[in-house]
Design an enzyme around this catalytic site. Structure first.
Site: not given
Ligand code: OSB
Ligand code: MG
Length: 362
Positions: A125, A151, A153, A179, A204, A229, A253, A281
């Protein structure tokens, strides 16, 4: 714990994580560590590390400490009976009881919960970058390292040019997804409808967490599957998603849904409906990661999870051995070791501890 690099999502940036860890003891002196996934600020959901601390001390701890439990499956129903919300705080406690059960039985957490995989396909991510060129380099390097999914952001103003640059530079076959962490609204539907041209594996959580109806309206305008999510906090929300067609993939999660029992139930419901799932995560330390890896070993985790190795987040993790990923992008499930499968580096945890509290049955 300082992150190796700051992580920016649509609602804010994390450079350092204050992590709430629990060490749960049972009446026979068996212990297990677990982790709360709440962040320092309410950027992802309303909970924070401080609200979780309060909730565990005031309401959650007293409902499980000194209470005979039939097993880990009994924890969440007991907590949900009269406590609303605080799922991340509940999950930290619930997962600790799973950790205890695995330790007591001398079995790996993965086999205790019915996981079958020996290796987990892993994705990365990647936070919002300063410019598209930097993002392209990050994604390129990640795919070269073996990651099976990238992924990206996104947020309004940092989406089309970024996604276009990555797709253009890395080719039609690159396994990409986006995401948004709820950064868009119905006013953005025309804009979001153009994302189909990037051939993403999924988009996402574009809209608000409580907005399954509008996610369904958006899904009708996209051929790219939506993945939920933040919206999925229980099996009932999966039922709503299925009824409305609000999404076609679920990011599970355990920390978000109240722990492993709820995560497993969501997994099972999605499997029955033919909905693929993957394990997300929350920038966990190696302790939280152990629970994610165990969960992701269940059969319907058919897409690469956000289960990066320790070095992607930390200079030095708090578990031994640190989590690693091979060049094929696989993380090995420690099925041959009892409990979490990693040892907590107590000295390091003690050095990093800024606050601690002991809760006991009264
Ligand atoms: O939306 O998946 C998410 C990290 C913090 C809060 C929300 C998200 C995330 C990540 C990180 O996408 C995923 C990771 O732990 O590598
Ligand atoms: Mg997410």
């Amino acid at each position: 714990m300082p992150l190796v690099e700051p992580f920016q999502i649509s609602s804010g940036t994390a450079s350092l994580r204050r992590i709430l860890l629990l060490e749960t003891h049972d009446a026979d002196g068996v212990t297990a560590w677990s982790e709360c996934v709440a962040g320092e600020q309410p950027y992802y959901s309303p909970e924070t590390v401080d609200t979780a601390w309060l909730a565990i001390r005031e309401w959650i701890g007293p409902r499980v400490l000194g209470v005979p439990l039939a097993g880990p499956d009994a924890v969440l129903p007991r907590l949900d009976a009269d406590l609303r919300g605080h799922l991340m705080a509940k999950a930290a406690v619930e997962m600790g009881v799973w950790g205890l059960a695995a330790e007591r039985q001398g079995t790996s957490l993965a086999s205790l919960i019915g996981g079958t995989r020996t290796q987990i396909a892993t994705g990365i991510s990647i936070g919002i970058q300063e410019n598209p060129a930097r993002l392209v380099e990050k994604v390129r390097r990640a795919l070269e390292e073996g990651y099976q999914k990238a992924k990206i952001k996104v947020k309004p103003g940092a989406d089309l040019t970024y996604l276009a640059a990555v797709r253009e530079e890395l080719g039609a076959g690159a396994p990409l997804m986006a995401d948004a962490n709820s950064a868009y609204t119905t006013a953005d539907f025309d804009h979001l409808a153009t994302f189909d041209r990037f051939n993403l594996m999924m988009i996402e959580q574009p809209l608000a967490s409580d907005d399954l109806v509008r996610h369904a309206a958006l899904q009708r305008r996209l051929t790219t599957p939506l993945c939920l999510d933040e919206s999925i906090t229980s099996v009932d929300r999966v039922e709503d998603m299925l009824t409305l067609d609000s999404g076609r993939i679920v990011n599970i999660k355990p920390g978000r849904v109240g722990g492993l029992a709820a995560a497993r139930a969501i997994h099972d419901r999605c499997a029955a409906a033919g909905v693929p799932v993957w394990c997300g995560g929350m920038l966990e330390s190696g302790i939280g990661r152990a629970y994610n890896v165990a969960l992701a070993s269940m059969p319907n985790f058919v897409l690469p999870g956000d289960i990066s190795p320790s070095a992607r987040y930390w200079q030095q993790d708090i578990v031994i051995p640190a989590w690693t990923m091979d060049t094929a992008g696989m993380v090995t499930v420690p099925r041959d070791r009892p409990g979490l499968g990693v040892t907590v580096d107590r000295d390091r945890v003690e050095n990093l501890t800024v606050r601690s509290e002991t809760l006991t049955a009264d």
